[in-house]
Design an enzyme around this catalytic site. Structure first.
Site, short mmCIF file in Angstrom:
data_model
loop_
_atom_site.label_atom_id
_atom_site.label_comp_id
_atom_site.label_asym_id
_atom_site.label_seq_id
_atom_site.Cartn_x
_atom_site.Cartn_y
_atom_site.Cartn_z
N TYR A 19 0.84 -1.20 0.00
CA TYR A 19 0.00 0.00 0.00
C TYR A 19 0.87 1.25 0.00
O TYR A 19 0.58 2.23 -0.70
CB TYR A 19 -0.96 0.00 1.20
CG TYR A 19 -2.08 -1.00 1.04
CD1 TYR A 19 -3.19 -0.72 0.25
CD2 TYR A 19 -2.02 -2.24 1.68
CE1 TYR A 19 -4.21 -1.64 0.09
CE2 TYR A 19 -3.05 -3.17 1.52
CZ TYR A 19 -4.13 -2.87 0.73
OH TYR A 19 -5.14 -3.78 0.57
N ARG A 32 -3.36 5.73 3.32
CA ARG A 32 -4.80 5.46 3.55
C ARG A 32 -5.63 5.77 2.31
O ARG A 32 -6.58 5.05 1.98
CB ARG A 32 -5.33 6.24 4.75
CG ARG A 32 -4.90 5.63 6.06
CD ARG A 32 -5.47 6.42 7.22
NE ARG A 32 -5.05 5.82 8.46
CZ ARG A 32 -5.88 5.44 9.41
NH1 ARG A 32 -7.17 5.65 9.27
NH2 ARG A 32 -5.41 4.90 10.51
N ASN A 67 -12.51 0.64 -5.82
CA ASN A 67 -12.34 0.23 -7.20
C ASN A 67 -13.53 -0.64 -7.64
O ASN A 67 -13.76 -1.70 -7.09
CB ASN A 67 -11.03 -0.55 -7.35
CG ASN A 67 -10.87 -1.16 -8.72
OD1 ASN A 67 -11.33 -0.62 -9.72
ND2 ASN A 67 -10.21 -2.30 -8.76
N CYS A 125 -6.61 -4.27 -8.26
CA CYS A 125 -6.39 -3.93 -6.86
C CYS A 125 -5.89 -5.12 -6.05
O CYS A 125 -5.31 -4.94 -4.98
CB CYS A 125 -7.65 -3.32 -6.24
SG CYS A 125 -9.12 -4.32 -6.44
N HIS A 126 -6.09 -6.32 -6.57
CA HIS A 126 -5.57 -7.51 -5.87
C HIS A 126 -4.05 -7.52 -5.83
O HIS A 126 -3.46 -8.25 -5.05
CB HIS A 126 -6.10 -8.80 -6.52
CG HIS A 126 -5.62 -9.01 -7.92
ND1 HIS A 126 -6.28 -8.46 -9.02
CD2 HIS A 126 -4.56 -9.69 -8.41
CE1 HIS A 126 -5.62 -8.80 -10.11
NE2 HIS A 126 -4.57 -9.55 -9.77
N GLU A 177 -0.78 -15.34 -10.83
CA GLU A 177 0.11 -14.40 -11.50
C GLU A 177 1.59 -14.60 -11.14
O GLU A 177 2.45 -13.92 -11.70
CB GLU A 177 -0.29 -12.96 -11.13
CG GLU A 177 -1.65 -12.59 -11.70
CD GLU A 177 -2.09 -11.19 -11.36
OE1 GLU A 177 -3.12 -10.77 -11.91
OE2 GLU A 177 -1.42 -10.50 -10.54
#
Length: 168
Positions: A106, A120, A129, A137-138, A164
């Site tokens: 993050y 944040r 999203n 976003c994963h 992935e």
């Protein structure tokens, strides 16, 4: 009145539904069989007046199938349309540049989005999203590698990241 379309495909981790604008741009998507879970995620300024079922969404359906079959870049060129504030929209665009198999923290995501102090806000961009998979976003994890949250469940996020990960 604008018309959008939706379709659900079976995938290795469950049903995946996409909602597209009349021109085919993805407005919302995720691992659910319920289009009603996705339409509230679409910005009111983009929400079609009517959303009709269509068995095949053309390039979007093809990209979903190919990604789940192992062609990880199949979703990269699909147009996505989301609306929010300036930081969030930039963060979503940046997220599309994070390569498969190379998740970021993050904090790293906040830095990529242009504001290293906005951890944040970066996490909020992931949470808000609407176009999962197409805006990956994963691929954002906690510092140290813990998975963190995911709208479609931690098991789905784990499967995606494993899918992935390059094989030796």
């Amino acid at each position: 009145m604008s018309i959008g379309y939706w379709s659900t495909l079976d995938t290795a981790i469950g049903p995946f539904t996409a909602v597209v604008a009349g021109d085919g741009a993805v407005l919302a998507s995720g691992w659910t069989g319920e289009v009603g879970e996705l339409t509230p995620l679409i910005s009111p300024s983009l929400l079609p007046g009517e959303v009709k079922h269509r068995r095949d969404l053309g390039p979007v359906t093809t990209a979903i199938r190919e990604y789940h079959a192992g062609e990880l870049d199949a979703v990269d060129e699909i147009e996505v349309r989301q609306r929010s504030g300036e930081f969030r929209e930039r963060a979503w665009d940046v997220l599309r540049t994070v390569p498969a198999g190379k998740p970021v923290s993050y904090a790293g995501y906040a830095e990529l989005a242009g504001n290293p102090a906005a951890v944040r806000a970066a996490a909020s961009a992931c949470a808000r999203n609407a176009a999962a998979l197409f805006v990956p976003c994963h691929r954002v994890v906690r510092t140290g590698g813990a998975l963190g949250n995911f709208r479609w469940g931690v098991n789905a996020k784990r499967w995606l990241l494993d899918h992935e990960t390059p094989r030796a």
